[in-house]
Write an enzyme that holds these catalytic residues in place. Sequence first.
Site, PDB file in Angstrom:
ATOM      1  N   HIS A  80     -26.872  -3.038 -13.915  1.00 49.89           N
ATOM      2  CA  HIS A  80     -26.566  -3.063 -15.348  1.00 49.89           C
ATOM      3  C   HIS A  80     -25.169  -3.613 -15.594  1.00 49.89           C
ATOM      4  CE1 HIS A  80     -30.246  -0.814 -16.063  1.00 49.89           C
ATOM      5  NE2 HIS A  80     -29.944  -0.234 -14.911  1.00 49.89           N
TER       6      HIS A  80
ATOM      7  N   GLU B 282       4.563   3.732   0.486  1.00 49.54           N
ATOM      8  CA  GLU B 282       3.774   4.544  -0.460  1.00 49.54           C
ATOM      9  C   GLU B 282       3.603   5.961   0.081  1.00 49.54           C
ATOM     10  OE1 GLU B 282       3.053   1.569   0.675  1.00 49.54           O
ATOM     11  OE2 GLU B 282       2.137   0.286  -0.846  1.00 49.54           O
TER      12      GLU B 282
ATOM     13  N   LYS C 138       4.440  -6.069   2.892  1.00 52.23           N
ATOM     14  CA  LYS C 138       5.147  -4.783   3.022  1.00 52.23           C
ATOM     15  C   LYS C 138       6.661  -5.024   3.080  1.00 52.23           C
ATOM     16  CE  LYS C 138       2.023  -1.483   5.322  1.00 52.23           C
ATOM     17  NZ  LYS C 138       1.739  -0.721   6.532  1.00 52.23           N
TER      18      LYS C 138
ATOM     19  N   GLY D   5      -5.402   0.535  12.298  1.00 48.97           N
ATOM     20  CA  GLY D   5      -5.478   1.420  11.133  1.00 48.97           C
ATOM     21  C   GLY D   5      -6.874   1.455  10.521  1.00 48.97           C
ATOM     22  N   ARG D   6      -7.485   0.277  10.347  1.00 47.40           N
ATOM     23  CA  ARG D   6      -8.799   0.235   9.679  1.00 47.40           C
ATOM     24  C   ARG D   6      -9.941   0.662  10.598  1.00 47.40           C
ATOM     25  NH1 ARG D   6      -6.067  -4.470   9.855  1.00 47.40           N
ATOM     26  NH2 ARG D   6      -6.833  -6.161  11.169  1.00 47.40           N
TER      27      ARG D   6
ATOM     28  N   GLU E   5      -9.209  -7.452   5.754  1.00 45.66           N
ATOM     29  CA  GLU E   5      -7.930  -7.388   6.474  1.00 45.66           C
ATOM     30  C   GLU E   5      -8.105  -7.956   7.890  1.00 45.66           C
ATOM     31  OE1 GLU E   5      -4.558  -4.317   5.455  1.00 45.66           O
ATOM     32  OE2 GLU E   5      -5.654  -3.541   7.159  1.00 45.66           O
TER      33      GLU E   5
ATOM     34  N   LYS F 236      -0.158   5.736  10.558  1.00 44.21           N
ATOM     35  CA  LYS F 236      -0.059   5.282  11.944  1.00 44.21           C
ATOM     36  C   LYS F 236       1.364   4.819  12.243  1.00 44.21           C
ATOM     37  CE  LYS F 236      -1.503   1.781  15.127  1.00 44.21           C
ATOM     38  NZ  LYS F 236      -2.139   0.490  15.327  1.00 44.21           N
TER      39      LYS F 236
HETATM   40  O1  LIG Z   1      -1.216   4.078   8.550  1.00 47.17           O
HETATM   41  P1  LIG Z   1      -0.081   3.270   8.051  1.00 47.17           P
HETATM   42  O2  LIG Z   1       0.777   2.759   9.149  1.00 47.17           O
HETATM   43  O3  LIG Z   1       0.698   4.010   7.008  1.00 47.17           O
HETATM   44  O4  LIG Z   1      -0.657   1.960   7.374  1.00 47.17           O
HETATM   45  C1  LIG Z   1      -1.509   2.007   6.279  1.00 47.17           C
HETATM   46  C2  LIG Z   1      -2.214   0.685   6.088  1.00 47.17           C
HETATM   47  O5  LIG Z   1      -1.281  -0.342   5.877  1.00 47.17           O
HETATM   48  C3  LIG Z   1      -1.763  -1.563   6.437  1.00 47.17           C
HETATM   49  O6  LIG Z   1      -0.946  -1.982   7.463  1.00 47.17           O
HETATM   50  C4  LIG Z   1      -1.721  -2.620   5.443  1.00 47.17           C
HETATM   51  O7  LIG Z   1      -2.278  -2.230   4.247  1.00 47.17           O
HETATM   52  C5  LIG Z   1      -3.163  -1.250   6.939  1.00 47.17           C
HETATM   53  O8  LIG Z   1      -3.549  -2.025   8.007  1.00 47.17           O
HETATM   54  C6  LIG Z   1      -3.029   0.192   7.263  1.00 47.17           C
HETATM   55  O9  LIG Z   1      -4.274   0.800   7.372  1.00 47.17           O
END
Ligand SMILES: O=P(O)(O)OC[C@H]1O[C@](O)(CO)[C@@H](O)[C@@H]1O
Length: 478
Positions: free
Chosen positions: A352, A180, A455, A235-236, A321, A174
């Site tokens: 288990h 990453e 971040k 995002g979530r 979150e 987003k």
């Molecule tokens: O879609 P993006 O901007 O790469 O963010 C990935 C994720 O990083 C976060 O900001 C933090 O983990 C989440 O809210 C989001 O879903």
Amino acid sequence: MLLPFLRDSAGVNTSATACGIRLDISRQRLSADDFKRLLELAESKGLLDAFKRMVQGEVVNASEGRAALHTSLRSWNPRAPHYEEVARERERMLNFATMVRDGRWRGCRGDRITDVINIGIGGSEMGPHAVWHALHPAKADIHLHFLSSVDGVLLERILAQCNPRSTLVVVSSKSFTTRETQVNSAAVDQWLLDNGIVGADRAKHMVVVSANPHAADVMCLPAQNFFHLWDWVGGRFSVWSAIGLPLAIGLGAETFREFLQGANEMDRHAFNTPVEENLPALLALMAYWNATRLEITSHCMLPYDERLRVTVPWLQQLEMESLGKTVTPEGERIPGHTGLSVWGSNGNEAQHSFYQWLREGTGRTSIDIVWSEMPGHRYAEHYRVLLANARAQAEALVMRDPASPYFNAVSTIVFDAVTPRRLGAFMAMYEHKTTMLGSLFGINPFDQPGVELGKRLSKRAEAGGDPARILREEADRQ
Ligand SMILES: O=P(O)(O)OC[C@H]1O[C@](O)(CO)[C@@H](O)[C@@H]1O
């Protein structure tokens, strides 16, 4: 501590059904009077009105100055905010998915696409991953892979399973700033290059999903390889948007549409149903009661259905979150407990593993046990045994020594069948539980300042900074 069960009170309706999902709260730990007061609290806090304002587009995410309109992504009502642009982008995305599925869109040497690598993390991975795990056929024509963490082992394993000529890469971010995802997409781009896929050929193998309108330019991809989402989609809460593109490719546009329709059915249920029969509102009220009155700080989700296994980490991000906060949007400290920590696992396996702790350990836990009335397979004996376990554990987990200060409060959530529609409704139900719980606590569930700090810190640490010193500097500036 002698706590009543809701089922012991006469005259209280302890179950409600909507969208093929039955919620039973009879094993929650409260009296009929407590329940009545909770319903009054929902009324006095304007719980459903706040929900309606969100759906209608009010700026509910105050810290970021945004609306939160994930409900618009699955609405076929032309009066829904942003209806036209959503419908346009949805159709474009579904058409693209169909072209990939039926072979009109192929790799640069004419190969059909057999593998899709989703590069994304957090909300740009967890929703699609949960849905794929739930709905993919035992023998899929197109395989989805989820490259999330920046760990070369995962990268290596995924690339080893894919042929670059028949692979499509979906870069989902987003913000388009997540480190990453940047590192992973550069590595996969290099893999394409190493395999002779460059220039115009590369555009046959890579698309990007982002709220950043320059994402395609930055990635040197043509505009048609770009799918848009909006800053008013958290995002979530984004699986319903073009973040779901890999699903539409892997499962088909019709299945994805049904998934959206199921969510929309739950949206309408949440919008139109009084609190006492409103599934997400009941879940939110039980969680509020458990956190604030019973000092329960953790919530365990236990699906007795393999298909729902990955909804556990999805729910973990969604709730933690959103609700892992202790101040109001005005910065006032909220007394007492707020959002619960969320964990869980496949219920049968967990029997288990950690059920011993749930049954006799020193914890107070809220538990959702989930199963389906229809198996997703043809093995009758497996289903009979699994269901017997689910039902037995729903009872066993609440039966502890009544004098013990440790106890569990259990809800059961039963699907009539795990279909794309029902799954959409189920996930939307938890989204609404989360945002309604935010209203009850007085929390903004749509921002994540703590994560943003993490971040920023990681980026500066990567550039050689000392995280402890950077943190001190940040604190001094506030
Ligand atoms: O879609 P993006 O901007 O790469 O963010 C990935 C994720 O990083 C976060 O900001 C933090 O983990 C989440 O809210 C989001 O879903």
